[in-house]
Write an enzyme that holds these catalytic residues in place. Sequence first.
Site, PDB file in Angstrom:
ATOM      1  N   SER A 170       0.911  -1.230  -0.029  1.00 48.50           N
ATOM      2  CA  SER A 170       0.028   0.060  -0.084  1.00 48.50           C
ATOM      3  C   SER A 170       0.972   1.146  -0.001  1.00 48.50           C
ATOM      4  O   SER A 170       2.087   1.180   0.058  1.00 48.50           O
ATOM      5  CB  SER A 170      -0.899  -0.019   1.160  1.00 48.50           C
ATOM      6  N   LYS A 171       0.207   2.423  -0.173  1.00 44.18           N
ATOM      7  CA  LYS A 171       1.107   3.653   0.013  1.00 44.18           C
ATOM      8  C   LYS A 171       1.911   3.938   1.022  1.00 44.18           C
ATOM      9  O   LYS A 171       2.787   4.568   0.978  1.00 44.18           O
ATOM     10  CB  LYS A 171      -0.021   4.694  -0.298  1.00 44.18           C
TER      11      LYS A 171
END
Length: 467
Positions: free
Chosen positions: A239-240
Amino acid sequence: MTVRTRFAPSPTGYLHIGGARTALFSYLFARRHGGEFVLRVEDTDRERSTAESVNAILEGMTWLGLDYDEGPFYQTERMERYREVIDQLLAEDKAYYCYATREELDELREAQMKRGEKPRYDRRYRDFTGTPPAGVKPVVRFKNPLDGLVVVEDAIRGRVTFRNDELDDLIIARGDGTPTYNLTVVVDDMDMRITHVVRGDDHLNNTPRQINLYRALGVEPPAFAHLPMIHGPDGAKLSKRHGAVSVVQYRHDGFLPEALLNYLVRLGWSHGDEEIFSRAELVQLFDLKDVNHSASSINPEKLRWLNQHYMRELPVADVAAELRWHLGQLGIDPDELGPKPSAIVPAYVDRVHTLVEMAEQAKPFYQDAVEPDPAAMAKLDASAAMVVDALIVALEDDAIWESSDTLEAAVKGVAKTLDLKLGKVGPVLRLALLGHTSSPSFGVILELMGRVRSIQRLNAFRDRIGA
């Protein structure tokens, strides 16, 4: 048979590294077998698909050098073809109109869950011959076989078997007539003669449904290879929060495309203990059977190491072209002031791991003036003014500007003449020229700065420190 692979992203966001790895593996497989690589944009989700996302995908593919032989093809331009296939399946009694409302399906699901059953459509309209209920826009469902097995001979996972009685009659057209993913992907792969589908293993559950659709259309399904997921360093889903996940962001963060490609191919694929591969070597060596079955985890430090390797090994002109782009991101035009980027690269390549770091460290060469680091200034003693004066005198001699070696010798000569350690001279020169005390050798930074600007900065520094 000509091998034909495809990369088929949905333009609902950027090109993430999982998608880029899928594209890379598809590209390498086609190239190794002398085949063709097709780019298809699956943009039927009109609410979420954007032109910006399409551009980001194309930009990422171009930057990575994943050149495709055909495309990009857009699904939104093929709606008539999908309608034609839906009508064909209806006419051949391989699909049917389903009039179940959302309320009916919710009640069905709730009842099944209360009984501890797996929620799924009960095929209530599969053989319906009565009068259609008024006011309902029916969906179209595919008549999935009711018994038997679907065997997926996966190039990575091996044989995976599904029971037909566990598969729904999937929706192939919504109530407004628009086709669904499982229908469009089959029609596209069929029409584009795709022989091998390489995609993430999150699509594995769709595969038996699609195989049944292929066979209903009288077409032999392509071969499948489902890639395991990519995780963050902590083993969680990527994920980011793990850093850059967009290919374009990796460029903005200062990585070379060659480094990112090498990094991506090693996320799940290996060839002995080798770590470094040229594109030509990858085309020669890549095989889907060598892809790992388990998920891979990203390792940012390994990418930084690879990036420095490629900054050292690639032609200076190639690295300089990317550096020029990064200087532009800082508002710098190296043609207006300062050295050529091709001169910066060899001077700084052993000192940095990314082009962002290189551009930041090179920035003083492209500025009209620099502001010296206050902490470093506070460490100067009374000898600083004397050092600056001696450096100005030495640098005014044209003879020492023959090379970085003669400039280096001149700076060391100043220290010797003043009977000072080089540690008293070097920081003064670096502060005056660059504003900080960390840099390549004295001769290199003087050569990059040039005679006139070096003396100008020393004079300005002399005025700053006073007597």
